[in-house]
Design a protein around this motif. Sequence first.
Motif, PDB file in Angstrom:
ATOM      1  N   GLN A  26      18.913  -0.520  68.040  1.00 21.13           N
ATOM      2  CA  GLN A  26      18.690   0.650  67.185  1.00 21.13           C
ATOM      3  C   GLN A  26      18.811   1.946  67.988  1.00 21.13           C
ATOM      4  O   GLN A  26      18.360   3.000  67.557  1.00 21.13           O
ATOM      5  N   GLY A  27      19.395   1.851  69.189  1.00 21.50           N
ATOM      6  CA  GLY A  27      19.667   3.036  69.990  1.00 21.50           C
ATOM      7  C   GLY A  27      18.589   3.456  70.968  1.00 21.50           C
ATOM      8  O   GLY A  27      18.668   4.530  71.558  1.00 21.50           O
ATOM      9  N   MET A  28      17.597   2.623  71.191  1.00 18.49           N
ATOM     10  CA  MET A  28      16.498   2.977  72.091  1.00 18.49           C
ATOM     11  C   MET A  28      16.807   2.549  73.533  1.00 18.49           C
ATOM     12  O   MET A  28      17.635   1.682  73.770  1.00 18.49           O
ATOM     13  N   LEU A  29      16.092   3.182  74.476  1.00 18.25           N
ATOM     14  CA  LEU A  29      16.145   2.858  75.898  1.00 18.25           C
ATOM     15  C   LEU A  29      14.751   2.435  76.340  1.00 18.25           C
ATOM     16  O   LEU A  29      13.758   2.776  75.703  1.00 18.25           O
ATOM     17  N   GLN A  30      14.671   1.738  77.461  1.00 20.49           N
ATOM     18  CA  GLN A  30      13.379   1.374  78.044  1.00 20.49           C
ATOM     19  C   GLN A  30      13.015   2.405  79.110  1.00 20.49           C
ATOM     20  O   GLN A  30      13.797   2.657  80.021  1.00 20.49           O
ATOM     21  N   CYS A  31      11.825   2.974  78.997  1.00 20.20           N
ATOM     22  CA  CYS A  31      11.305   3.911  79.992  1.00 20.20           C
ATOM     23  C   CYS A  31      10.168   3.201  80.726  1.00 20.20           C
ATOM     24  O   CYS A  31       9.138   2.892  80.135  1.00 20.20           O
TER      25      CYS A  31
END
Length: 174
Positions: A26-31
């Motif tokens: 869904q377009g998210m990144l892991q921070c």
Amino acid sequence: MLATALLLTLAAPAALAADPLAPVRQGMLQCYDPVPAQKLCRAIGAYEFGPDGSILNTAETRLQDSPAIIMFARSKVVLRDGKECSVEAVKPTDIDRIEIDGQPLPPDALETVRTQIVAGLPEILTGGQPLCSTYPAKADGPMQVTVEVGGVAHPELTSTVLWVRPADGWKVTP
């Protein structure tokens, strides 16, 4: 109707567990190790999905604050039993580049440094045992990510991770 709503609510966490990278799709990144007030991460993980089903994890990791040393690396991963798992042991060629205060290391220096970085990693990361991460079903707020190596839990490798949107300006350098 109420029974259907209850069933969907109970099934949602199971669906997220089945695909730990659902937020990525869904377009998210892991921070990793987020500092929300500064939109700062120690590392940012992104993923590329190949047409053949392959998954490539790309990571941007701050190794040092000053001067800012950032490492850019890639590794193949698979999804197994609701976990993201490494495909092979970490190797020097997984490190694409290293930047110091925004300037890339020259190729000859990069070769030496990336070999030193991998040589300095604990054997648990370089021994060839699959490293698998579990992401709790949580769409917002930080989560504790647990890690297993070769099927054995390693609480010392637990990380705090937050799903973030690229457009929101999260970064690895202050």
